[in-house]
Design an enzyme around this catalytic site. Structure first.
Site, mmCIF file in Angstrom:
data_model
loop_
_atom_site.group_PDB
_atom_site.id
_atom_site.type_symbol
_atom_site.label_atom_id
_atom_site.label_comp_id
_atom_site.label_asym_id
_atom_site.label_seq_id
_atom_site.Cartn_x
_atom_site.Cartn_y
_atom_site.Cartn_z
ATOM 1 N N TYR A 155 0.837 -1.206 0.000
ATOM 2 C CA TYR A 155 0.000 0.000 0.000
ATOM 3 C C TYR A 155 0.868 1.250 0.000
ATOM 4 C CZ TYR A 155 -3.296 3.520 1.730
ATOM 5 O OH TYR A 155 -4.056 4.651 1.892
ATOM 6 N N LYS A 159 1.104 4.226 -2.941
ATOM 7 C CA LYS A 159 0.793 5.630 -2.664
ATOM 8 C C LYS A 159 2.005 6.528 -2.896
ATOM 9 C CE LYS A 159 -3.584 5.774 -1.513
ATOM 10 N NZ LYS A 159 -4.536 6.606 -2.288
#
Length: 251
Positions: A155, A159
């Site tokens: 994740y 990002k």
């Protein structure tokens, strides 16, 4: 309370992941400021309900469903959105697991939704913005891009990719009148975080200097600022909205 103005009247905004949490707050805020909002999500019922909610407040919205893990479906979303002046790339996938428990399929899903989808949407929509004289692109990032934790590496990497794209696009499209910025929230109380933390949800209120997690409406205000004329000299910025973060979430 979320502000109401006419700063975005006559503008059309596409908001991905608009049917819950931060995305819903963003869509409502943009509509209250006069924008016509194209809502993206996966749930037809929630999309229809939000269209009705916006209409009840005097705003205008329509809903388009698309699977952002599918590149062709993402491009279809861009085509159906049409002439967009504001793109808010909010949809996100997060599966917080240690690296050894993250398989290739999970890693690919993170990249597809959190990095590739905004890449494809910008590539499809920015040329139209250029022809119409400009626009605004706002990505919703995450403190995970800069604040490592024992879980969630996939994740965080996805990002972080979106954050560097912000700077590239600001350079690429700035001369065309398109501003590209990211708001990077810390922990925020949403349906997703409630489902993730359950009875331990209070831990979110211990991670920053404010002593509380954020509210979706607070992030929405920042997005509306970055999308509107008040931020006309802001380009290529990553604005941290984390209450003064001081520690990573515990494993």
């Amino acid at each position: 309370m979320t502000s109401t103005s006419t700063a975005l009247r006559g503008r059309t905004a596409l908001v991905t992941g608009a049917t819950s949490g931060i995305g819903k707050a963003i869509a409502l805020n943009l509509a209250r400021q006069g924008a016509e909002v194209v809502l993206h999500g996966r749930d037809q019922a929630r999309g229809a309900a939000l269209v009705k909610e916006i209409a009840a407040e005097g705003g205008a919205a329509r809903f388009v469903t698309a699977d952002l893990t599918d590149a062709e479906d993402t491009l279809r979303l861009a085509a159906e959105a049409g002439a967009v002046d504001i793109l808010v790339s909010n949809a996100g996938l997060y599966e917080f697991a240690p690296t050894a428990a993250t398989d290739a399929a999970s890693f690919d899903r993170h990249i597809a939704v959190n990095t590739r989808a905004p890449f494809l949407l910008v590539g499809a929509l920015a040329p139209g913005m250029t022809k119409r004289g400009g626009g605004a692109i706002v990505l919703v990032g995450s403190s995970a891009a800069r604040q490592p934790a024992p879980v969630g590496a996939a994740y965080g990497a996805s990002k972080a990719g979106a954050e560097i794209l912000t700077r590239y696009w600001a350079t690429e499209y700035g001369p065309c009148g398109i501003r590209v910025n990211t708001v990077s929230p810390g922990p925020v109380h949403t349906e997703g975080t409630q489902a993730m933390f359950g009875e331990h949800i209070a831990v979110l209120d211990t991670t920053n200097a404010r002593g509380r997690a954020g509210d979706p409406a607070e992030i929405a205000e920042i997005v509306s600022f970055l999308a509107g004329p008040a931020s006309s000299y802001v380009n290529g910025a990553v604005l941290f909205a984390d209450g003064g973060e001081r520690s990573a979430l515990p494993a």
